[in-house]
Scaffold this motif. Structure first.
Motif, PDB file in Angstrom:
ATOM      1  N   GLU A  55       4.001   5.658  -5.585  1.00 58.71           N
ATOM      2  CA  GLU A  55       3.951   5.750  -7.043  1.00 58.71           C
ATOM      3  C   GLU A  55       2.890   6.752  -7.503  1.00 58.71           C
ATOM      4  O   GLU A  55       3.043   7.378  -8.548  1.00 58.71           O
ATOM      5  CB  GLU A  55       3.664   4.378  -7.649  1.00 58.71           C
ATOM      6  CG  GLU A  55       4.819   3.406  -7.502  1.00 58.71           C
ATOM      7  CD  GLU A  55       4.486   2.006  -7.971  1.00 58.71           C
ATOM      8  OE1 GLU A  55       3.384   1.790  -8.513  1.00 58.71           O
ATOM      9  OE2 GLU A  55       5.328   1.116  -7.784  1.00 58.71           O
ATOM     10  N   ALA A  56       1.820   6.914  -6.726  1.00 57.02           N
ATOM     11  CA  ALA A  56       0.755   7.840  -7.108  1.00 57.02           C
ATOM     12  C   ALA A  56       1.128   9.295  -6.836  1.00 57.02           C
ATOM     13  O   ALA A  56       0.667  10.199  -7.532  1.00 57.02           O
ATOM     14  CB  ALA A  56      -0.532   7.499  -6.360  1.00 57.02           C
ATOM     15  N   ALA A  57       1.992   9.537  -5.856  1.00 59.90           N
ATOM     16  CA  ALA A  57       2.359  10.907  -5.488  1.00 59.90           C
ATOM     17  C   ALA A  57       3.004  11.679  -6.638  1.00 59.90           C
ATOM     18  O   ALA A  57       2.621  12.825  -6.900  1.00 59.90           O
ATOM     19  CB  ALA A  57       3.265  10.895  -4.262  1.00 59.90           C
ATOM     20  N   LEU A  99      -8.804   9.554  -2.104  1.00 60.82           N
ATOM     21  CA  LEU A  99      -9.681   8.380  -1.976  1.00 60.82           C
ATOM     22  C   LEU A  99      -8.879   7.087  -1.969  1.00 60.82           C
ATOM     23  O   LEU A  99      -9.185   6.151  -1.222  1.00 60.82           O
ATOM     24  CB  LEU A  99     -10.708   8.351  -3.107  1.00 60.82           C
ATOM     25  CG  LEU A  99     -11.838   9.370  -2.999  1.00 60.82           C
ATOM     26  CD1 LEU A  99     -12.714   9.316  -4.250  1.00 60.82           C
ATOM     27  CD2 LEU A  99     -12.682   9.123  -1.760  1.00 60.82           C
ATOM     28  N   LEU A 100      -7.831   7.021  -2.801  1.00 63.30           N
ATOM     29  CA  LEU A 100      -6.973   5.837  -2.836  1.00 63.30           C
ATOM     30  C   LEU A 100      -6.302   5.633  -1.482  1.00 63.30           C
ATOM     31  O   LEU A 100      -6.276   4.519  -0.954  1.00 63.30           O
ATOM     32  CB  LEU A 100      -5.919   5.974  -3.933  1.00 63.30           C
ATOM     33  CG  LEU A 100      -4.845   4.889  -3.961  1.00 63.30           C
ATOM     34  CD1 LEU A 100      -5.469   3.535  -4.279  1.00 63.30           C
ATOM     35  CD2 LEU A 100      -3.769   5.231  -4.965  1.00 63.30           C
ATOM     36  N   ALA A 101      -5.780   6.700  -0.909  1.00 58.61           N
ATOM     37  CA  ALA A 101      -5.113   6.597   0.386  1.00 58.61           C
ATOM     38  C   ALA A 101      -6.088   6.148   1.470  1.00 58.61           C
ATOM     39  O   ALA A 101      -5.763   5.283   2.287  1.00 58.61           O
ATOM     40  CB  ALA A 101      -4.485   7.940   0.755  1.00 58.61           C
ATOM     41  N   ARG A 102      -7.292   6.720   1.474  1.00 58.04           N
ATOM     42  CA  ARG A 102      -8.294   6.336   2.482  1.00 58.04           C
ATOM     43  C   ARG A 102      -8.739   4.888   2.304  1.00 58.04           C
ATOM     44  O   ARG A 102      -8.889   4.144   3.284  1.00 58.04           O
ATOM     45  CB  ARG A 102      -9.497   7.262   2.409  1.00 58.04           C
ATOM     46  CG  ARG A 102      -9.213   8.648   2.966  1.00 58.04           C
ATOM     47  CD  ARG A 102     -10.409   9.554   2.903  1.00 58.04           C
ATOM     48  NE  ARG A 102     -11.560   8.953   3.575  1.00 58.04           N
ATOM     49  CZ  ARG A 102     -12.802   9.373   3.425  1.00 58.04           C
ATOM     50  NH1 ARG A 102     -13.069  10.390   2.626  1.00 58.04           N
ATOM     51  NH2 ARG A 102     -13.792   8.792   4.047  1.00 58.04           N
ATOM     52  N   GLY A 109       0.818  -1.209   0.000  1.00 55.43           N
ATOM     53  CA  GLY A 109       0.000   0.000   0.000  1.00 55.43           C
ATOM     54  C   GLY A 109       0.849   1.255   0.000  1.00 55.43           C
ATOM     55  O   GLY A 109       0.546   2.228  -0.688  1.00 55.43           O
ATOM     56  N   GLN A 110       1.939   1.220   0.756  1.00 57.16           N
ATOM     57  CA  GLN A 110       2.840   2.375   0.785  1.00 57.16           C
ATOM     58  C   GLN A 110       3.516   2.562  -0.572  1.00 57.16           C
ATOM     59  O   GLN A 110       3.665   3.676  -1.053  1.00 57.16           O
ATOM     60  CB  GLN A 110       3.903   2.197   1.878  1.00 57.16           C
ATOM     61  CG  GLN A 110       4.823   3.392   2.014  1.00 57.16           C
ATOM     62  CD  GLN A 110       4.074   4.656   2.390  1.00 57.16           C
ATOM     63  OE1 GLN A 110       3.234   4.649   3.269  1.00 57.16           O
ATOM     64  NE2 GLN A 110       4.376   5.745   1.716  1.00 57.16           N
ATOM     65  N   ARG A 111       3.885   1.462  -1.208  1.00 55.06           N
ATOM     66  CA  ARG A 111       4.516   1.535  -2.536  1.00 55.06           C
ATOM     67  C   ARG A 111       3.541   2.137  -3.552  1.00 55.06           C
ATOM     68  O   ARG A 111       3.921   2.995  -4.355  1.00 55.06           O
ATOM     69  CB  ARG A 111       4.970   0.144  -2.970  1.00 55.06           C
ATOM     70  CG  ARG A 111       5.786   0.144  -4.233  1.00 55.06           C
ATOM     71  CD  ARG A 111       6.411  -1.219  -4.546  1.00 55.06           C
ATOM     72  NE  ARG A 111       5.511  -2.337  -4.398  1.00 55.06           N
ATOM     73  CZ  ARG A 111       5.634  -3.286  -3.466  1.00 55.06           C
ATOM     74  NH1 ARG A 111       6.621  -3.253  -2.604  1.00 55.06           N
ATOM     75  NH2 ARG A 111       4.770  -4.278  -3.395  1.00 55.06           N
ATOM     76  N   LEU A 112       2.277   1.736  -3.490  1.00 52.59           N
ATOM     77  CA  LEU A 112       1.264   2.279  -4.391  1.00 52.59           C
ATOM     78  C   LEU A 112       1.077   3.772  -4.155  1.00 52.59           C
ATOM     79  O   LEU A 112       0.995   4.562  -5.098  1.00 52.59           O
ATOM     80  CB  LEU A 112      -0.063   1.542  -4.202  1.00 52.59           C
ATOM     81  CG  LEU A 112      -1.225   1.968  -5.078  1.00 52.59           C
ATOM     82  CD1 LEU A 112      -0.875   1.768  -6.551  1.00 52.59           C
ATOM     83  CD2 LEU A 112      -2.464   1.184  -4.725  1.00 52.59           C
TER      84      LEU A 112
END
Length: 104
Positions: free
Chosen positions: A32-34, A66-69, A26-29
């Motif tokens: 990558e989104a940042a 929303l992805l983070a939540r 989840g942290q890797r995703l």
């Protein structure tokens, strides 16, 4: 102190290892989104594109949030499920031992 059979304890260890791996994924995703969100947020040189870019920036920021939540909530639910499953296995093992008339 509660008695837990080795099978339940090994299930707890395995669940913990999976949770750590899930948190890492989840942290890797999120990492990558940042850069994608910041790239959308970067001002361009074309003023006509700037207006369109503002809408895209808002959408990217909302989706990123929303992805983070969702990722955080999925982790919480997975941990709760693992705890409930392990408690159920311990209960089942204890009941089976009592039903047979002997403790392991």
């Amino acid at each position: 102190m509660a008695f837990f059979p080795r099978s339940v304890l090994s299930g707890l260890t395995l669940s913990h290892q999976k949770a750590v791996g899930s948190d890492t994924g989840g942290q890797r995703l999120s990492d990558e989104a940042a850069p994608i969100a910041s790239a959308v947020n970067s001002p361009g040189t074309d003023t006509a594109a700037a207006g369109r870019g503002q809408s895209a920036t808002r959408v990217a920021m909302v989706l990123s949030h929303l992805l983070a939540r969702a990722d955080a909530r999925a982790g919480e639910l997975a941990k709760a499920y693992d705890r409930a499953r392990i408690a159920g296995q311990a209960c089942e093992t204890s009941y089976s031992s009592l039903a047979k008339g002997s403790l392991m």
